[in-house]
Design a protein around this motif. Structure first.
Motif, PDB file in Angstrom:
ATOM      1  N   GLY A   1      41.696 -23.250  72.885  1.00 39.72           N
ATOM      2  CA  GLY A   1      41.798 -21.814  72.991  1.00 39.72           C
ATOM      3  C   GLY A   1      42.777 -21.694  74.166  1.00 39.72           C
ATOM      4  N   ILE A   2      43.881 -20.483  73.940  1.00 45.66           N
ATOM      5  CA  ILE A   2      44.929 -20.174  74.458  1.00 45.66           C
ATOM      6  C   ILE A   2      44.890 -18.524  74.625  1.00 45.66           C
ATOM      7  N   VAL A   3      45.261 -18.127  75.785  1.00 37.45           N
ATOM      8  CA  VAL A   3      45.276 -16.580  75.891  1.00 37.45           C
ATOM      9  C   VAL A   3      46.917 -16.329  76.706  1.00 37.45           C
TER      10      VAL A   3
ATOM     11  N   ILE B   1      41.837 -24.071  76.974  1.00 36.62           N
ATOM     12  CA  ILE B   1      40.473 -24.913  77.151  1.00 36.62           C
ATOM     13  C   ILE B   1      40.420 -25.647  75.880  1.00 36.62           C
ATOM     14  N   VAL B   2      40.383 -27.178  75.999  1.00 40.36           N
ATOM     15  CA  VAL B   2      40.473 -27.989  74.944  1.00 40.36           C
ATOM     16  C   VAL B   2      39.258 -27.933  74.137  1.00 40.36           C
TER      17      VAL B   2
ATOM     18  N   THR C   1      36.358 -22.030  69.582  1.00 42.09           N
ATOM     19  CA  THR C   1      37.385 -21.350  70.134  1.00 42.09           C
ATOM     20  C   THR C   1      36.937 -20.120  70.666  1.00 42.09           C
ATOM     21  N   ALA C   2      36.098 -19.316  70.014  1.00 43.00           N
ATOM     22  CA  ALA C   2      35.568 -17.862  70.768  1.00 43.00           C
ATOM     23  C   ALA C   2      35.033 -18.248  72.026  1.00 43.00           C
ATOM     24  N   SER C   3      34.307 -18.900  72.190  1.00 41.08           N
ATOM     25  CA  SER C   3      33.731 -19.078  73.805  1.00 41.08           C
ATOM     26  C   SER C   3      34.735 -19.641  74.690  1.00 41.08           C
TER      27      SER C   3
ATOM     28  N   SER D   1      38.996 -20.884  60.342  1.00 41.81           N
ATOM     29  CA  SER D   1      37.535 -21.216  60.188  1.00 41.81           C
ATOM     30  C   SER D   1      36.860 -22.096  61.204  1.00 41.81           C
ATOM     31  N   ARG D   2      37.640 -22.485  62.143  1.00 43.92           N
ATOM     32  CA  ARG D   2      36.957 -23.371  63.256  1.00 43.92           C
ATOM     33  C   ARG D   2      36.990 -22.514  64.610  1.00 43.92           C
TER      34      ARG D   2
END
Length: 501
Positions: free
Chosen positions: A85-87, A100-101, A136-138, A186-187
């Motif tokens: 995840g990237i912001v 965060i990998v 990814t959501a968390s 979907s992941r």
């Protein structure tokens, strides 16, 4: 006149780029390692700007090796590490936090809180995924909590978030295309498997503004071109998560066909057609959207495959290079009862224990580094049987795996492939092109742009290199595997028992 396809492959440990012609001959390839950041035990992060910069570098290097200019390319296909995840800031393009990998466990408390609040059943029902820090959501939630003011900025439309494919495409198209595809979406633990859209109820539960998230499109969509970054209108015509791209590259287009990738992680993927299928311990996801249709898959992910070899090489100094493991493993007839369980960041499918930790079990005075190296190789084989057995037993008889197609860097190891056939008791098929992940993305890009006329033509690009037939007795294979299961169970909950996290 030949037509050329660029493959953009951003993985966990590095970035690669391939240039092929329409006959799938490799004309140029380049790679570079990606820095791994470990802020705390079990935490893994990447610098998003480094992800972008090294990917640009390897694309240029691959083109140089191929003797081509960007304008010579007919299409580009992209595949990537998923779940990371990237912001970042919409106006400046600057990330507000390290990526965060996928394998990082730092967001485990976030997921546990959601489950405690009663969202676990909805997560599984809507997304098909088991609530876990893997997704990814968390990671997005963690970043919004960790950076002061980020939540308010997200709600004001100042921040964007996504997986690595979204980050790369947004930058490669000069910030014009803000998209992801079915396979990556979907992941994330935010995608509804039935509606094929972001799930509004889940986003409300996570307090993640939908305006942060990319448009979801089929995998064969032309999302933009490379004119802003490479000065040529080369269409980015395919985008797929790495494991689904591997399934596509293995020509597994019919329900029941499967593949196993031995990469940084190991992943079993089984095509299950146009209807999602649920199997305990495994996860249903989207395989792809192509030619106006879509396919689902069942997936079993194993966090540490090539990562285990990297650990032996870089941290333990037991081997000089990952390919050396084949020679070392072959120098002893067995591990002498040693098992290496590589639960460095917990156990993944089918047991899903974030508090398990790696262990080497069964050491005696007679144990040498050769036994440990062999145990590391065998761990890849046993983990694969874990997910294959889960699929067969949990599918209610609807899933059969008569043979297993394999890919990834490790499958050059003949010892590994033969032992895999022995332990599973089915043939293992290694293709000529073992880099199925990036080739899957390139083949789909060729299909989307008319270089290839049909899925049948694409399937014809798959060629067998070697078929490994089982040669071990079932009693011996089952006995070895039973020892593995005992060792694996001993690692459960370790981080909680000793309070190391």
């Amino acid at each position: 006149m030949s037509r050329y396809i660029l493959g953009i492959d951003e993985g966990t440990t590095g970035a690669r780029a391939f240039v092929i012609n329409e006959e799938c001959e490799v004309l140029g390839v380049a790679s570079a390692e990606l820095t791994q950041h470990y802020p705390r035990p079990g935490w893994i992060e990447h610098d998003p700007m480094e992800i972008l910069s090294i990917q640009m570098e390897v694309i240029r290097a691959a083109l140089r090796k191929a003797g081509l200019q960007p304008s010579d390319l007919s299409a580009a296909g992209l595949t990537n590490q998923r779940e990371t995840g990237i912001v970042w800031e919409k106006d400046t393009g600057r990330p507000i936090h390290n990526a965060i990998v996928w394998a990082s466990r730092q967001t485990t408390p976030v997921v546990e809180k959601w489950v405690e609040q009663g969202f676990g059943e909805m997560i599984q029902e809507r997304t098909g995924l088991i609530p876990d820090a893997y997704y990814t959501a968390s990671k997005i939630r963690f970043i919004l909590d960790a950076v002061p003011g980020a939540q308010e900025r997200a709600e004001n439309g100042e921040l964007l978030a996504g997986t690595v494919d979204t980050w790369l495409i947004w930058n490669l198209t000069g910030r014009k295309a803000f998209v992801t595809d079915y396979s990556n979406a979907s992941r994330t633990m935010m995608f509804n498997l039935e509606t094929l859209k972001w799930d509004a109820d889940l986003l409300a539960a996570y307090n993640i503004p939908v305006g942060m998230l990319a448009e979801i499109v089929p995998s064969d969509t032309v999302v933009g071109d490379l004119s802003a970054t490479f000065g040529a209108e080369v269409p980015i015509a395919a985008n797929m998560g790495d494991q689904q791209a591997g399934l596509f590259g293995q020509a597994a287009y019919s329900p029941g066909q499967s593949k196993m990738t031995y990469g940084t992680a190991g992943v079993l993927n089984i095509n299950c057609g146009t209807t999602p299928q649920r199997v305990a311990g495994l996860t249903p996801s989207m395989a792809w959207g192509v030619e106006g249709t879509h396919a689902y898959e069942i997936e079993g992910v194993l966090f540490a495959m090539g990562k285990t070899m990297q650990w032996l090489r870089d941290d333990m100094k037991l081997i000089h290079a990952a390919p050396d493991s084949e020679w070392y493993a072959g120098q002893v007839p067995s591990t002498n009862g040693v098992y290496l369980v590589p639960a460095f960041t917990g156990l993944s499918a089918p047991d899903w224990d974030p508090y398990a930790r790696a262990a080497i079990i069964g050491i005696s005075n007679a144990t040498t580094r050769l036994h440990i190296i062999r145990a590391a190789v065998e761990s890849m084989v046993f983990q694969t049987r874990d997910v294959v057995d889960a699929a067969l037993s949990g599918g209610g008889g609807t899933i059969t795996i008569p043979e297993l197609r394999v890919d990834g860097g490790a499958v050059k190891n003949n010892f590994l492939c033969q032992l895999q056939a022995d332990v599973l008791g089915i043939p293992v098929l290694r293709p000529v092109i073992s880099e199925a992940t990036v080739f899957g993305a390139m083949l789909m890009a060729g299909l989307a742009t008319g270089i290839y006329s049909s899925l049948d033509e694409v399937a014809g690009k798959w060629k067998l290199d070697r078929r490994f037939e089982p040669s071990m007795s079932r009693d011996q294979a089952d006995s070895m595997y039973a020892g593995w299961r005992e060792a694996r169970d001993l690692t459960r909950g370790w981080a909680k028992k000793v309070n190391t996290d």
